[in-house]
Enzyme design. Structure first.
Site, PDB file in Angstrom:
ATOM      1  N   THR A  21      22.550 -42.706 -43.856  1.00  0.00           N
ATOM      2  CA  THR A  21      21.550 -44.076 -43.696  1.00  0.00           C
ATOM      3  C   THR A  21      23.104 -44.683 -43.411  1.00  0.00           C
ATOM      4  OG1 THR A  21      20.074 -43.384 -45.335  1.00  0.00           O
ATOM      5  CG2 THR A  21      21.186 -46.140 -45.958  1.00  0.00           C
ATOM      6  N   SER A  70      18.665 -37.374 -42.543  1.00  0.00           N
ATOM      7  CA  SER A  70      19.285 -36.019 -43.657  1.00  0.00           C
ATOM      8  C   SER A  70      17.931 -35.322 -43.801  1.00  0.00           C
ATOM      9  CB  SER A  70      20.438 -35.537 -43.622  1.00  0.00           C
ATOM     10  OG  SER A  70      19.923 -36.322 -45.299  1.00  0.00           O
ATOM     11  N   THR A 103      22.826 -38.990 -47.594  1.00  0.00           N
ATOM     12  CA  THR A 103      22.401 -38.350 -48.581  1.00  0.00           C
ATOM     13  C   THR A 103      21.221 -37.691 -48.653  1.00  0.00           C
ATOM     14  OG1 THR A 103      21.149 -40.858 -49.365  1.00  0.00           O
ATOM     15  CG2 THR A 103      23.542 -40.601 -49.982  1.00  0.00           C
ATOM     16  N   ASP A 104      20.115 -37.820 -48.807  1.00  0.00           N
ATOM     17  CA  ASP A 104      19.074 -36.473 -48.965  1.00  0.00           C
ATOM     18  C   ASP A 104      19.715 -35.323 -48.967  1.00  0.00           C
ATOM     19  OD1 ASP A 104      17.839 -39.014 -49.308  1.00  0.00           O
ATOM     20  OD2 ASP A 104      16.333 -38.385 -47.929  1.00  0.00           O
TER      21      ASP A 104
HETATM   22  C1  SIN Z   1      19.505 -39.573 -44.768  1.00  0.00           C
HETATM   23  O1  SIN Z   1      19.877 -38.894 -45.675  1.00  0.00           O
HETATM   24  O2  SIN Z   1      19.770 -39.419 -43.674  1.00  0.00           O
HETATM   25  C2  SIN Z   1      19.096 -41.148 -45.800  1.00  0.00           C
HETATM   26  C3  SIN Z   1      19.430 -41.238 -46.567  1.00  0.00           C
HETATM   27  C4  SIN Z   1      20.994 -41.483 -47.072  1.00  0.00           C
HETATM   28  O3  SIN Z   1      21.416 -41.522 -46.732  1.00  0.00           O
HETATM   29  O4  SIN Z   1      20.835 -42.432 -48.229  1.00  0.00           O
END
Ligand code: SIN
Length: 323
Positions: A21, A70, A103-104
């Protein structure tokens, strides 16, 4: 490639982009959800943080290794990242490396590097964002600035995470919220410190490097054993485990309820899997904490590891056992 350079520069920080993100783009600035992750390269992320260009004491390089949402992270990208970061850390002028990530699954990639990367007493700092780069108040730029500051800090070491003003040990990290900007927690361990106005206030020592049992030569991703995670829940069906074993699973992590309790139909199937040579570990599906203590009749415990961390440990164990 370098975004800033100066004759007074004393060290280099390299920002390695993998997507997420933080590199996400939406059509409208008020859209925090309907964006596409991993659209911007690492150079573009660095370019929108004026305070980075003002760092005359640092050379900041930026390169894009992957452009993933991710949730699609894979073992091949882990290996490529490990190799690239290792090469960068070996350069004497490189003080540290920043990895931008979704973050995922950040906690999984951070744990994998924590367990397999020789750091040579330098920091690898992950950072990310919960809002896309196009958001009215994107959180990525400040997180990136904090991460670079940390990566350049003399004495910092270990796999670290700079996020929402806090600094965590990568091995302690858990994503605990799907939408809030403060999405991470480190449970009982708590953060290592906080970033306030560009300065670190540190509460405890840098993380110690673990014994890198599997560090030597990891095989190509296609040769890794299959290790799956099964969640225990009301009405769970042991047939899920039977199907995974039939499909080639060599290891299984069961994310149990509470302190690692497992539905009896899964326990019965796990015993069948063990009899067929599959290695089974029992974690907890709770966001924080792990499995404390054990009972004589219970499946082997993964201790304080989360289910995804236990899966990585089991992968490394199976790879080591196959050598
Ligand atoms: C991801 O994990 O690539 C999408 C969600 C995020 O980064 O918060």
């Amino acid at each position: 490639m370098p975004s800033t350079a100066s004759s007074a520069a004393v060290s280099t920080v390299v920002v390695v982009g993998t997507g997420g993100t933080i590199a996400g783009v939406a059509e409208r600035a008020d859209d925090h959800v309907g964006y596409k992750a991993g659209q911007l390269g690492a150079q573009a992320l660095v370019a929108v943080v004026p305070a980075l260009a003002e760092r005359t004491d640092l050379v900041i390089e930026a390169e894009t290794l992957a452009s993933l949402d991710s949730c699609d992270m894979d073992h091949g990208t882990w290996l490529a990242l490990r190799e690239r970061v290792s090469t960068l850390l070996a350069r004497p002028e490189v003080a540290g490396v920043v990895v931008t990530h979704g973050t995922d699954t950040l906690e999984e990639t951070a744990y994998f590097l924590h367990r397999t990367l020789e750091l040579a007493a330098k920091p690898v700092v992950f950072t990310a964002a919960m809002r896309p780069a196009t958001a009215l108040s994107a959180d990525g730029p400040q997180n990136l600035l904090d991460a670079v500051t940390l990566a350049a800090r003399s004495g910092a070491s270990g796999v670290l995470v700079a996020f929402a003003g806090r600094v965590y040990a990568g091995a302690d990290l858990r994503k605990v919220h799907g939408y809030r900007v403060e999405a991470f927690d480190a449970g009982d361990a708590g953060p290592i410190g906080v970033m306030a106005d560009g300065r670190l206030r540190r509460f405890r020592p840098w993380p110690e490097e673990p014994a890198h049992a599997a560090a030597a030569a990891l095989p190509a991703a296609g040769a890794w054993p299959t290790v799956d995670i099964v969640t225990s829940h009301a009405g769970a069906r042991g047939g899920v485990i039977d199907a995974l074993v039939a499909a080639g699973a060599r290891g299984l992590v069961i994310a149990g309820t509470g302190n690692g309790s497992v539905h009896r139909s899964l326990v019965e199937a796990a015993r069948r899997a063990e009899a067929a040579g599959v290695v089974v570990r029992r974690a907890s599906r709770c966001q924080l904490g792990g499995v404390v203590g054990t009972r004589p009749d219970a499946l082997p415990s993964a201790g304080m590891l989360s289910a995804p961390q236990a899966r990585i440990e089991l992968l490394l164990d199976l790879i080591a056992a196959a050598r």
